[in-house]
Motif scaffolding. Sequence first.
Motif, mmCIF file in Angstrom:
data_model
loop_
_atom_site.group_PDB
_atom_site.id
_atom_site.type_symbol
_atom_site.label_atom_id
_atom_site.label_comp_id
_atom_site.label_asym_id
_atom_site.label_seq_id
_atom_site.Cartn_x
_atom_site.Cartn_y
_atom_site.Cartn_z
ATOM 1 N N GLU A 186 3.631 -8.419 -6.186
ATOM 2 C CA GLU A 186 2.898 -8.853 -4.990
ATOM 3 C C GLU A 186 3.854 -9.123 -3.829
ATOM 4 O O GLU A 186 3.560 -8.774 -2.685
ATOM 5 N N PHE B 92 4.807 -5.868 -2.432
ATOM 6 C CA PHE B 92 3.676 -5.256 -1.730
ATOM 7 C C PHE B 92 3.509 -5.852 -0.336
ATOM 8 O O PHE B 92 3.165 -5.141 0.608
ATOM 9 N N GLN C 149 6.096 -4.050 1.801
ATOM 10 C CA GLN C 149 5.760 -2.638 2.044
ATOM 11 C C GLN C 149 4.722 -2.185 1.026
ATOM 12 O O GLN C 149 4.825 -2.503 -0.141
ATOM 13 N N GLN C 150 3.733 -1.450 1.515
ATOM 14 C CA GLN C 150 2.650 -1.035 0.629
ATOM 15 C C GLN C 150 2.959 0.252 -0.144
ATOM 16 O O GLN C 150 2.226 0.593 -1.058
ATOM 17 N N TYR C 151 4.015 0.925 0.224
ATOM 18 C CA TYR C 151 4.424 2.143 -0.497
ATOM 19 C C TYR C 151 5.840 1.956 -1.009
ATOM 20 O O TYR C 151 6.745 1.655 -0.238
ATOM 21 N N PHE D 187 1.113 -0.050 -7.681
ATOM 22 C CA PHE D 187 1.062 0.036 -6.216
ATOM 23 C C PHE D 187 -0.157 0.842 -5.752
ATOM 24 O O PHE D 187 -0.793 0.484 -4.762
ATOM 25 N N ARG E 184 -3.120 -1.420 -6.176
ATOM 26 C CA ARG E 184 -3.053 -2.551 -5.243
ATOM 27 C C ARG E 184 -3.435 -2.120 -3.832
ATOM 28 O O ARG E 184 -4.074 -2.869 -3.099
ATOM 29 N N ARG E 185 -3.038 -0.894 -3.451
ATOM 30 C CA ARG E 185 -3.436 -0.387 -2.125
ATOM 31 C C ARG E 185 -4.952 -0.227 -2.047
ATOM 32 O O ARG E 185 -5.561 -0.541 -1.019
ATOM 33 N N TRP F 161 -6.395 -3.645 -1.625
ATOM 34 C CA TRP F 161 -6.125 -4.118 -0.264
ATOM 35 C C TRP F 161 -7.093 -3.485 0.740
ATOM 36 O O TRP F 161 -7.632 -4.165 1.603
ATOM 37 N N ARG F 162 -7.305 -2.171 0.612
ATOM 38 C CA ARG F 162 -8.246 -1.489 1.516
ATOM 39 C C ARG F 162 -9.659 -2.024 1.358
ATOM 40 O O ARG F 162 -10.377 -2.226 2.335
#
Length: 122
Positions: free
Chosen positions: A43, A46, A49-51, A75, A78-79, A82-83
């Motif tokens: 976390e 993340f 950076q998300q990538y 990841f 998790r993206r 997040w979206r």
Amino acid sequence: GLELSHCVGTTPLGPAGPWRSGGPCKMKRVRTVFKPEQLERLEQEFLKQQYMVGTERVDLAATLHLTETQVKVWFQNRRIKWRKQSMEQKAAKLSQFGVIQPASADSTDSKEHEEDPVDVEL
């Protein structure tokens, strides 16, 4: 490593893999359970950076005693989370102001369908 559940009273044919086998016994990979310390670190990364790609992902995986694929899949998932949270917050703000969002907006948003949730490792 991989933990696989299997049929009782049968032996799998050939080497076991993370995918379901085509034989009489269906093989299914057991879901990865992350330790709280691993989740906390994932976390933290993340938030920065998300990538995560390349040597950063390899280093993080080694540090957390995970495979690179487990980090990659975490990841990805998790993206998606997040979206989804972002869309829900946006919808909540719009509803506060009495703006009604069209029902078809979710199905036409290409970013929402960019990545599908995955719980598989190679």
